[in-house]
Write an enzyme that holds these catalytic residues in place. Structure first.
Site, mmCIF file in Angstrom:
data_model
loop_
_atom_site.group_PDB
_atom_site.id
_atom_site.type_symbol
_atom_site.label_atom_id
_atom_site.label_comp_id
_atom_site.label_asym_id
_atom_site.label_seq_id
_atom_site.Cartn_x
_atom_site.Cartn_y
_atom_site.Cartn_z
ATOM 1 N N SER A 4 3.955 0.478 2.535
ATOM 2 C CA SER A 4 3.915 -0.566 3.565
ATOM 3 C C SER A 4 3.580 -1.906 2.930
ATOM 4 O O SER A 4 2.617 -1.997 2.159
ATOM 5 C CB SER A 4 2.830 -0.256 4.601
ATOM 6 O OG SER A 4 2.963 1.044 5.124
ATOM 7 N N HIS A 14 0.858 -1.185 0.000
ATOM 8 C CA HIS A 14 0.000 0.000 0.000
ATOM 9 C C HIS A 14 0.897 1.239 0.000
ATOM 10 O O HIS A 14 1.861 1.306 0.762
ATOM 11 C CB HIS A 14 -0.902 -0.018 1.237
ATOM 12 C CG HIS A 14 -1.846 1.138 1.267
ATOM 13 N ND1 HIS A 14 -2.949 1.219 0.445
ATOM 14 C CD2 HIS A 14 -1.816 2.303 1.983
ATOM 15 C CE1 HIS A 14 -3.572 2.363 0.667
ATOM 16 N NE2 HIS A 14 -2.914 3.033 1.596
HETATM 17 C C1 GAR Z 1 1.471 0.550 -6.312
HETATM 18 O O1 GAR Z 1 1.920 1.848 -6.053
HETATM 19 C C2 GAR Z 1 0.775 -0.018 -5.096
HETATM 20 O O2 GAR Z 1 1.308 0.458 -3.897
HETATM 21 C C3 GAR Z 1 -0.625 0.487 -5.288
HETATM 22 O O3 GAR Z 1 -0.863 0.360 -6.667
HETATM 23 C C4 GAR Z 1 0.360 0.555 -7.368
HETATM 24 C C5 GAR Z 1 0.510 -0.544 -8.383
HETATM 25 O O4 GAR Z 1 1.597 -0.296 -9.228
HETATM 26 N N1 GAR Z 1 -1.556 -0.304 -4.544
HETATM 27 C C6 GAR Z 1 -2.638 0.216 -3.955
HETATM 28 O O5 GAR Z 1 -2.953 1.378 -4.041
HETATM 29 C C7 GAR Z 1 -3.473 -0.793 -3.190
HETATM 30 N N2 GAR Z 1 -4.401 -0.127 -2.342
HETATM 31 P P1 GAR Z 1 2.127 -1.447 -10.190
HETATM 32 O O6 GAR Z 1 0.924 -2.009 -10.953
HETATM 33 O O7 GAR Z 1 3.063 -0.725 -11.129
HETATM 34 O O8 GAR Z 1 2.814 -2.483 -9.363
#
Ligand code: GAR
Length: 218
Positions: free
Chosen positions: A137, A110
């Site tokens: 986190s 997150h």
């Molecule tokens: C990441 O920044 C992750 O922390 C967030 O989505 C993004 C995915 O990036 N997750 C959330 O917000 C979950 N509540 P990615 O597809 O490039 O890994």
């Protein structure tokens, strides 16, 4: 025994890529056996296919209830014999029944220093609150949204000039370090979750887990 990892995505999959890279460099002693997306056009599916990892699309719009979606998701994870379930930008709220079924096995990342800023728009909220630091986190998933026990946090200072996009980029760098790290500990049986309590080498971990600062990796 080598752990079987399933990764759930909804989008770009840059965290998935970091995990794929860590597995291929043998920094994670595990195997990614399945990548599941709830969106057919998620770019992360291409990343998985390029790495010869099996993919599955469970398009959530094809389901008329969360329960029905989660049932198919659960069946796919059981069929894949997943030991570790990694939510990597998986933007679906899961039912309590599903979460409880995979208690102590499912991780999420997150983009905030939990318990601050659960939910969405985390970076803008940290800037608006004039926080000095932001981060990400890695936590185990419980029925409380973004509320499970924290294994590790990545921390960066918020510069006065940072906008939400710039902050997101800094936090992404941290995500790509800490997520593979935590998964490697699980695969090596160093980090374990028992009844939603985390132990590192059999010692109870403190509430906010391990810390990594961006300053330490620059
Ligand atoms: C990441 O920044 C992750 O922390 C967030 O989505 C993004 C995915 O990036 N997750 C959330 O917000 C979950 N509540 P990615 O597809 O490039 O890994």
């Amino acid at each position: 025994m080598t752990k079987r990892i399933a990764v759930l995505i909804s989008g770009s999959g840059s965290n998935l890529q970091a995990i794929i890279d860590a597995v291929s460099k043998k920094q994670i002693n595990g195997e990614i056996v399945l990548v599941i997306s709830n969106k057919g056009d998620a770019y992360g599916l291409q990343r998985a296919q390029q790495a010869n990892i099996e993919t599955q699309v469970l398009q959530h719009t094809d389901y008329d209830s969360r329960e029905a979606f989660d049932k198919d998701l659960s069946n796919a994870l059981i069929a894949a014999k997943a030991d570790v379930i990694v939510l990597a930008g998986f933007m679906r709220i899961l039912t309590e029944q599903f979460v409880n079924q995979f208690q102590d096995k499912m991780l999420n990342i997150h983009p905030s220093l939990l318990p601050k800023y659960k939910g969405l728009n985390t970076h803008q909220r940290a800037i608006d609150a004039k926080d000095s630091h932001a981060g990400c986190s890695v936590h185990y998933v419980t029925a409380e949204l973004d509320g499970g026990p924290i294994a590790m946090q990545g921390i960066t200072a918020i510069d006065v000039t940072d906008d939400a996009e710039q902050l997101a980029q800094k936090v992404h760098r941290l995500e790509h370090i800490i997520y593979p790290k935590v998964i490697s500990w699980i695969c090596d049986d160093q980090l374990t979750s028992i009844d939603n309590r985390l132990y590192f080498n059999s010692e109870l971990l403190d509430e906010t887990g391990f810390k990594l600062s961006l300053d330490d990796v620059q």
